[in-house]
Motif scaffolding. Structure first.
Motif, mmCIF file in Angstrom:
data_model
loop_
_atom_site.group_PDB
_atom_site.id
_atom_site.type_symbol
_atom_site.label_atom_id
_atom_site.label_comp_id
_atom_site.label_asym_id
_atom_site.label_seq_id
_atom_site.Cartn_x
_atom_site.Cartn_y
_atom_site.Cartn_z
ATOM 1 N N ALA A 111 0.819 -1.215 0.000
ATOM 2 C CA ALA A 111 0.000 0.000 0.000
ATOM 3 C C ALA A 111 0.856 1.269 0.000
ATOM 4 C CB ALA A 111 -0.919 0.000 1.230
ATOM 5 N N GLY A 112 2.186 1.099 -0.037
ATOM 6 C CA GLY A 112 3.079 2.254 -0.030
ATOM 7 C C GLY A 112 3.324 2.823 1.349
ATOM 8 N N LEU A 113 2.932 2.093 2.386
ATOM 9 C CA LEU A 113 3.074 2.574 3.760
ATOM 10 C C LEU A 113 4.379 2.066 4.367
ATOM 11 C CD1 LEU A 113 1.991 3.963 6.315
ATOM 12 C CD2 LEU A 113 0.677 1.876 6.798
ATOM 13 N N ILE A 114 5.240 2.997 4.751
ATOM 14 C CA ILE A 114 6.495 2.680 5.425
ATOM 15 C C ILE A 114 6.266 2.908 6.918
ATOM 16 C CG2 ILE A 114 8.982 3.114 5.512
ATOM 17 C CD1 ILE A 114 7.948 2.379 2.686
ATOM 18 N N HIS A 115 6.463 1.889 7.728
ATOM 19 C CA HIS A 115 6.203 2.023 9.165
ATOM 20 C C HIS A 115 7.169 3.001 9.819
ATOM 21 C CE1 HIS A 115 6.469 1.026 13.460
ATOM 22 N NE2 HIS A 115 5.189 0.683 13.356
ATOM 23 N N GLY A 116 8.456 2.860 9.544
ATOM 24 C CA GLY A 116 9.442 3.795 10.068
ATOM 25 C C GLY A 116 10.212 3.326 11.289
ATOM 26 N N ASP A 117 9.657 2.375 12.031
ATOM 27 C CA ASP A 117 10.364 1.878 13.228
ATOM 28 C C ASP A 117 9.873 0.474 13.564
ATOM 29 O OD1 ASP A 117 11.916 1.596 15.473
ATOM 30 O OD2 ASP A 117 10.772 2.994 16.710
ATOM 31 N N LEU A 118 10.303 -0.492 12.770
ATOM 32 C CA LEU A 118 9.822 -1.867 12.942
ATOM 33 C C LEU A 118 10.622 -2.632 14.005
ATOM 34 C CD1 LEU A 118 8.996 -2.885 9.271
ATOM 35 C CD2 LEU A 118 7.373 -2.624 11.163
ATOM 36 N N ALA A 119 10.805 -2.011 15.136
ATOM 37 C CA ALA A 119 11.426 -2.702 16.267
ATOM 38 C C ALA A 119 10.425 -3.717 16.823
ATOM 39 C CB ALA A 119 11.806 -1.697 17.353
ATOM 40 N N PRO A 120 10.891 -4.878 17.314
ATOM 41 C CA PRO A 120 9.972 -5.884 17.872
ATOM 42 C C PRO A 120 9.110 -5.372 19.022
ATOM 43 C CG PRO A 120 12.095 -6.878 17.430
ATOM 44 C CD PRO A 120 12.271 -5.393 17.235
ATOM 45 N N THR A 121 9.540 -4.305 19.683
ATOM 46 C CA THR A 121 8.723 -3.723 20.761
ATOM 47 C C THR A 121 7.507 -2.994 20.205
ATOM 48 O OG1 THR A 121 10.267 -1.850 20.730
ATOM 49 C CG2 THR A 121 10.563 -3.494 22.472
ATOM 50 N N ASN A 122 7.487 -2.727 18.894
ATOM 51 C CA ASN A 122 6.346 -2.042 18.277
ATOM 52 C C ASN A 122 5.376 -3.009 17.600
ATOM 53 O OD1 ASN A 122 7.071 0.535 19.087
ATOM 54 N ND2 ASN A 122 8.360 0.873 17.297
ATOM 55 N N ILE A 123 5.576 -4.299 17.865
ATOM 56 C CA ILE A 123 4.657 -5.332 17.367
ATOM 57 C C ILE A 123 4.173 -6.107 18.580
ATOM 58 C CG2 ILE A 123 4.403 -7.325 15.826
ATOM 59 C CD1 ILE A 123 6.907 -6.247 14.313
ATOM 60 N N ILE A 124 2.867 -6.108 18.801
ATOM 61 C CA ILE A 124 2.305 -6.672 20.029
ATOM 62 C C ILE A 124 1.294 -7.767 19.715
ATOM 63 C CG2 ILE A 124 0.936 -6.147 22.096
ATOM 64 C CD1 ILE A 124 2.086 -3.314 21.995
ATOM 65 N N LEU A 125 1.396 -8.874 20.434
ATOM 66 C CA LEU A 125 0.403 -9.945 20.332
ATOM 67 C C LEU A 125 -0.631 -9.738 21.424
ATOM 68 C CD1 LEU A 125 -0.360 -12.676 18.929
ATOM 69 C CD2 LEU A 125 0.811 -13.796 20.846
ATOM 70 N N SER A 126 -1.865 -9.489 21.023
ATOM 71 C CA SER A 126 -2.946 -9.249 21.970
ATOM 72 C C SER A 126 -4.147 -10.128 21.610
ATOM 73 C CB SER A 126 -3.363 -7.772 21.938
ATOM 74 O OG SER A 126 -4.431 -7.522 22.837
ATOM 75 N N LYS A 127 -4.519 -10.987 22.520
ATOM 76 C CA LYS A 127 -5.657 -11.901 22.310
ATOM 77 C C LYS A 127 -5.507 -12.689 21.006
ATOM 78 C CE LYS A 127 -8.721 -8.864 24.936
ATOM 79 N NZ LYS A 127 -9.909 -7.986 24.903
ATOM 80 N N GLY A 128 -4.282 -13.126 20.742
ATOM 81 C CA GLY A 128 -4.025 -13.958 19.568
ATOM 82 C C GLY A 128 -3.860 -13.215 18.262
ATOM 83 N N GLU A 129 -3.896 -11.884 18.304
ATOM 84 C CA GLU A 129 -3.770 -11.084 17.084
ATOM 85 C C GLU A 129 -2.577 -10.149 17.178
ATOM 86 O OE1 GLU A 129 -5.579 -11.741 14.625
ATOM 87 O OE2 GLU A 129 -7.431 -12.632 15.385
#
Length: 208
Positions: A111-129
């Motif tokens: 979609a042309g979207l650059i996140h900018g900070d893909l550190a593992p702390t910015n990805i969260i598993l919540s209720k299986g998602e």
């Protein structure tokens, strides 16, 4: 209101919003910058972050719900996503989510979207998602150019550098990520991968 994170750009507070746990992100003024310029930068970045989160939501990437934002006060009030970060998951041997991480990053990049900070702390598993947070350094690109591919490669390189901290497991972790990314990005993934290799082979990539 409880301060839960303090970065170079913003402070993050846990707040009660009508009985709901929420997060307040405030881009604080920078005393070393010209007052007017500082305000314009903080305002633009606040609007940009909300726009990026909206785009991510539309394309099927889970992000915190935005309850309210005020560009003038440079604040965003959003959903508190409770769960474990990808860093925590990897530290205890849970790596099965890395393929999904690759798929979702592929969705953003398509979609042309650059996140900018893909550190593992910015990805969260919540209720299986899986949820992605902190789009403050992100941007949206239109069209497919080499510059876009380079930005995507830099985006991914942030994550890869962290995965390399896991020693003997790092190659397996990276392989899982790339399998998901290739699945979602298709033929364009090879262009991004080439740029990742270029970055990591050049002086721009420094081991830390």
């Amino acid at each position: 209101m409880i301060l839960i994170a303090k970065g170079a750009e913003a402070e993050i507070y846990l707040v009660d919003w009508f009985g709901i746990k929420a997060v307040l992100k405030w881009r604080k003024p920078k005393a070393y910058r010209d007052h007017t310029l500082d305000y314009l930068i903080r305002r633009r970045r606040t609007i940009n972050e909300v726009r990026n989160m909206y785009i991510a939501h539309v394309i099927g990437v889970r992000v915190p719900a935005v309850y309210f934002f005020d560009p003038e006060k440079t604040t965003i009030l959003m959903e508190y996503v409770e769960g474990e970060s990808l860093r925590d998951l990897l530290s205890r041997g849970e790596h099965k989510y890395l393929k999904d991480v690759g798929i979702y990053i592929g969705k953003m990049h398509k979609a042309g979207l650059i996140h900018g900070d893909l550190a593992p702390t910015n990805i969260i598993l919540s209720k299986g998602e899986l949820y992605f947070i902190d789009f403050g350094l992100g941007e949206t690109r239109r069209g497919w150019t080499r510059k876009t591919a380079i930005l995507m490669a830099r985006d991914i390189n942030v994550l890869l550098r962290t995965l390399e901290l896991y020693g003997a497991k790092s190659e397996e972790f990276k392989s899982l990520f790339w399998s998901g990314y290739r699945e979602e990005m298709g033929v364009r993934s090879s262009v991004v991968e080439s740029e990742v290799s270029r970055i990591r082979a050049s002086g721009r990539y420094v081991e830390r």
